[in-house]
Design a protein around this motif. Structure first.
Motif, short mmCIF file in Angstrom:
data_model
loop_
_atom_site.label_atom_id
_atom_site.label_comp_id
_atom_site.label_asym_id
_atom_site.label_seq_id
_atom_site.Cartn_x
_atom_site.Cartn_y
_atom_site.Cartn_z
N ARG A 111 0.77 -1.18 0.00
CA ARG A 111 -0.06 0.19 0.09
C ARG A 111 0.93 1.36 0.07
NH1 ARG A 111 -5.75 -0.51 1.93
NH2 ARG A 111 -5.51 1.82 1.91
N VAL A 112 2.22 1.14 -0.03
CA VAL A 112 3.09 2.53 -0.02
C VAL A 112 3.41 2.70 -1.34
CG1 VAL A 112 5.00 3.53 0.69
CG2 VAL A 112 3.59 1.94 2.39
N LEU A 113 2.74 3.71 -2.22
CA LEU A 113 3.38 4.08 -3.46
C LEU A 113 4.05 5.46 -3.24
CD1 LEU A 113 0.23 2.91 -5.29
CD2 LEU A 113 2.16 1.53 -5.12
N LEU A 114 5.09 5.43 -4.40
CA LEU A 114 5.92 6.87 -4.39
C LEU A 114 5.46 7.39 -5.74
CD1 LEU A 114 9.39 5.35 -3.10
CD2 LEU A 114 7.60 6.40 -1.85
N LYS A 115 5.40 8.64 -5.62
CA LYS A 115 5.06 9.56 -6.78
C LYS A 115 6.22 9.79 -7.60
CE LYS A 115 2.51 13.45 -8.29
NZ LYS A 115 1.69 14.83 -7.77
N GLU A 116 6.15 9.31 -8.77
CA GLU A 116 7.12 9.92 -9.81
C GLU A 116 7.65 11.16 -10.13
OE1 GLU A 116 8.77 7.19 -12.64
OE2 GLU A 116 8.80 5.92 -10.93
N ARG A 117 8.64 11.82 -9.88
CA ARG A 117 8.69 13.13 -10.10
C ARG A 117 9.76 13.22 -11.36
NH1 ARG A 117 6.00 16.00 -6.32
NH2 ARG A 117 5.80 15.07 -4.34
N ALA A 118 9.70 14.50 -12.08
CA ALA A 118 10.44 14.62 -13.19
C ALA A 118 11.96 14.90 -12.42
CB ALA A 118 10.18 15.91 -13.87
N PRO A 119 13.11 14.74 -13.23
CA PRO A 119 14.34 15.23 -12.57
C PRO A 119 14.86 16.61 -12.98
CG PRO A 119 14.36 13.77 -14.74
CD PRO A 119 13.04 13.86 -14.30
N VAL A 120 14.06 17.43 -12.27
CA VAL A 120 14.35 18.93 -12.62
C VAL A 120 14.86 19.54 -11.27
CG1 VAL A 120 13.17 21.30 -13.29
CG2 VAL A 120 12.31 19.07 -14.06
N VAL A 121 15.76 20.22 -11.69
CA VAL A 121 16.64 20.88 -10.52
C VAL A 121 16.28 22.33 -10.78
CG1 VAL A 121 18.82 21.38 -9.55
CG2 VAL A 121 18.48 19.19 -10.54
N LYS A 122 15.58 22.88 -9.38
CA LYS A 122 15.45 24.40 -9.54
C LYS A 122 16.65 25.03 -8.98
CE LYS A 122 10.68 23.79 -8.51
NZ LYS A 122 9.35 24.22 -7.66
N GLU A 123 16.83 26.37 -9.79
CA GLU A 123 18.00 27.31 -9.39
C GLU A 123 17.27 28.58 -8.82
OE1 GLU A 123 20.74 28.08 -12.30
OE2 GLU A 123 21.01 25.67 -12.80
N VAL A 124 17.79 28.95 -7.58
CA VAL A 124 17.21 30.03 -7.20
C VAL A 124 18.57 31.16 -6.86
CG1 VAL A 124 16.34 31.06 -4.96
CG2 VAL A 124 15.71 28.76 -5.60
N ASP A 125 18.05 32.24 -7.32
CA ASP A 125 19.00 33.41 -7.31
C ASP A 125 18.96 33.99 -5.80
OD1 ASP A 125 19.91 33.12 -9.96
OD2 ASP A 125 18.32 34.67 -10.73
N VAL A 126 20.17 34.11 -5.46
CA VAL A 126 20.30 34.53 -3.76
C VAL A 126 21.15 36.15 -3.86
CG1 VAL A 126 21.51 34.24 -1.54
CG2 VAL A 126 20.67 32.37 -2.97
N ARG A 127 20.55 36.84 -3.16
CA ARG A 127 21.27 38.27 -3.15
C ARG A 127 22.34 38.32 -2.42
NH1 ARG A 127 16.46 42.43 -2.30
NH2 ARG A 127 14.89 41.18 -3.23
#
Length: 44
Positions: free
Chosen positions: A28-44
């Motif tokens: 009963r434990v299923l894992l959601k498949e996620r796209a291999p996308v890496v987010k980049e965040v600009d830091v000041r």
């Protein structure tokens, strides 16, 4: 939606009325498949 069983590691497609259970092993434990996308965040 696409999910992966945490026990047998098989791909599982769920429908609206089927419930949350792996059709191959019954786990009963299923894992959601996620796209291999890496987010980049600009830091000041």
């Amino acid at each position: 939606m696409s999910y992966k069983c945490s026990r047998c590691k098989r791909d599982v497609e769920l429908d609206e009325y089927g419930g949350v259970r792996c059709p191959y092993c019954g786990h009963r434990v299923l894992l959601k498949e996620r796209a291999p996308v890496v987010k980049e965040v600009d830091v000041r």
